[in-house]
Design an enzyme around this catalytic site. Structure first.
Site, short mmCIF file in Angstrom:
data_model
loop_
_atom_site.label_atom_id
_atom_site.label_comp_id
_atom_site.label_asym_id
_atom_site.label_seq_id
_atom_site.Cartn_x
_atom_site.Cartn_y
_atom_site.Cartn_z
N CYS A 1 0.86 -1.18 0.00
CA CYS A 1 0.00 0.00 0.00
C CYS A 1 0.90 1.23 0.00
O CYS A 1 1.87 1.29 0.76
CB CYS A 1 -0.88 -0.02 1.25
SG CYS A 1 -1.95 1.44 1.40
N HIS B 1 -9.09 -3.50 -2.26
CA HIS B 1 -8.16 -2.75 -1.39
C HIS B 1 -8.49 -1.25 -1.45
O HIS B 1 -8.57 -0.58 -0.41
CB HIS B 1 -6.72 -3.02 -1.87
CG HIS B 1 -5.66 -2.29 -1.11
ND1 HIS B 1 -4.70 -2.92 -0.35
CD2 HIS B 1 -5.38 -0.95 -1.01
CE1 HIS B 1 -3.90 -2.01 0.19
NE2 HIS B 1 -4.29 -0.80 -0.20
N GLU B 2 -8.72 -0.72 -2.67
CA GLU B 2 -9.01 0.71 -2.81
C GLU B 2 -10.38 1.06 -2.23
O GLU B 2 -10.54 2.08 -1.56
CB GLU B 2 -8.92 1.15 -4.28
CG GLU B 2 -7.57 0.95 -4.94
CD GLU B 2 -6.39 1.37 -4.08
OE1 GLU B 2 -6.50 2.35 -3.33
OE2 GLU B 2 -5.35 0.69 -4.16
N HIS C 1 -10.24 1.55 1.40
CA HIS C 1 -9.73 2.88 1.75
C HIS C 1 -10.87 3.90 1.80
O HIS C 1 -10.90 4.77 2.66
CB HIS C 1 -8.73 3.37 0.69
CG HIS C 1 -7.31 2.96 0.92
ND1 HIS C 1 -6.60 3.28 2.05
CD2 HIS C 1 -6.45 2.25 0.14
CE1 HIS C 1 -5.37 2.80 1.97
NE2 HIS C 1 -5.25 2.16 0.81
ZN ZN Z 1 -3.66 1.13 0.02
#
Ligand code: ZN
Length: 191
Positions: free
Chosen positions: A107, A149-150, A153
């Site tokens: 990341c 993953h995004e 966030h």
């Molecule tokens: Zn990340």
């Protein structure tokens, strides 16, 4: 324009993003700047929280990856050069039936830290593009993992939250070190 990347443990990384409602030139510029910042950092995904904005927006570019993955946007498979970098606003993710996979994720907000995360392999993503047009993306493999993953966030969720306790324990010293560096950098007067 390159944007400074927010590092763990700055509070904005924990903020749930507001819905994107203005699909305008400013959003386009943000997408361009985020894509440039992502490329320069050798990343394949970057979320708005990582450049200090808590909104439901991220960019992805799978082209540098040699991992296996598959994708369909609105039932077709456009060449990657046509759909990347992919700007995703207001994503809603549904895991589709199938296996889960383990992969060592990194990341850009956790420089130098890589560790195993288990995620579903195949997902469906309802999202809006830079014009506000709605699309459905179905993807697998690293593409799917990157979107998950995004999208995490955008809801203030970080990959360390998805790791097994044992894995987090292994990288604890590196996390502590990074937190210390972030704190020290925040205290430095702006140049
Ligand atoms: Zn990340």
């Amino acid at each position: 324009m390159l944007l400074p990347i927010v590092r763990f443990n700055q509070p904005v990384l924990r903020k749930k993003g507001a819905q994107v409602t203005a699909f305008n030139a400013a959003l386009r510029k943000l997408a361009d700047d985020m894509a440039e910042t992502m490329r320069t950092g050798d990343g394949i995904g970057l979320a708005a929280q990582q450049i200090g904005q808590a909104i439901q927006f991220c960019v992805i570019d799978m082209r540098p990856s040699d991992a296996e993955f598959d994708w369909e946007i609105d039932g077709r498979k456009p060449p990657l050069d046509l759909c990347m970098p992919l700007a995703i606003a207001n994503p809603k993710i549904t895991a589709l039936p199938g296996k889960e996979t383990t992969y060592e994720e990194g990341c850009l907000s956790f420089p130098g830290i890589h560790a195993d995360v288990v995620r579903p392999d195949t997902i469906r993503v309802e999202y809006q593009d830079l014009d506000g047009t709605a699309h459905t993306l179905v993807c697998t493999g690293l593409f799917s993992r990157c979107v998950q993953h995004e999208a995490d966030h955008l809801n203030g969720v970080l990959f360390i939250d998805r790791m097994a306790k044992r894995v987090v324990a292994e990288i604890k010293p590196e996390l502590k070190e990074l937190e210390k560096e972030t704190k020290a950098a925040a205290k430095k007067p702006a140049k």
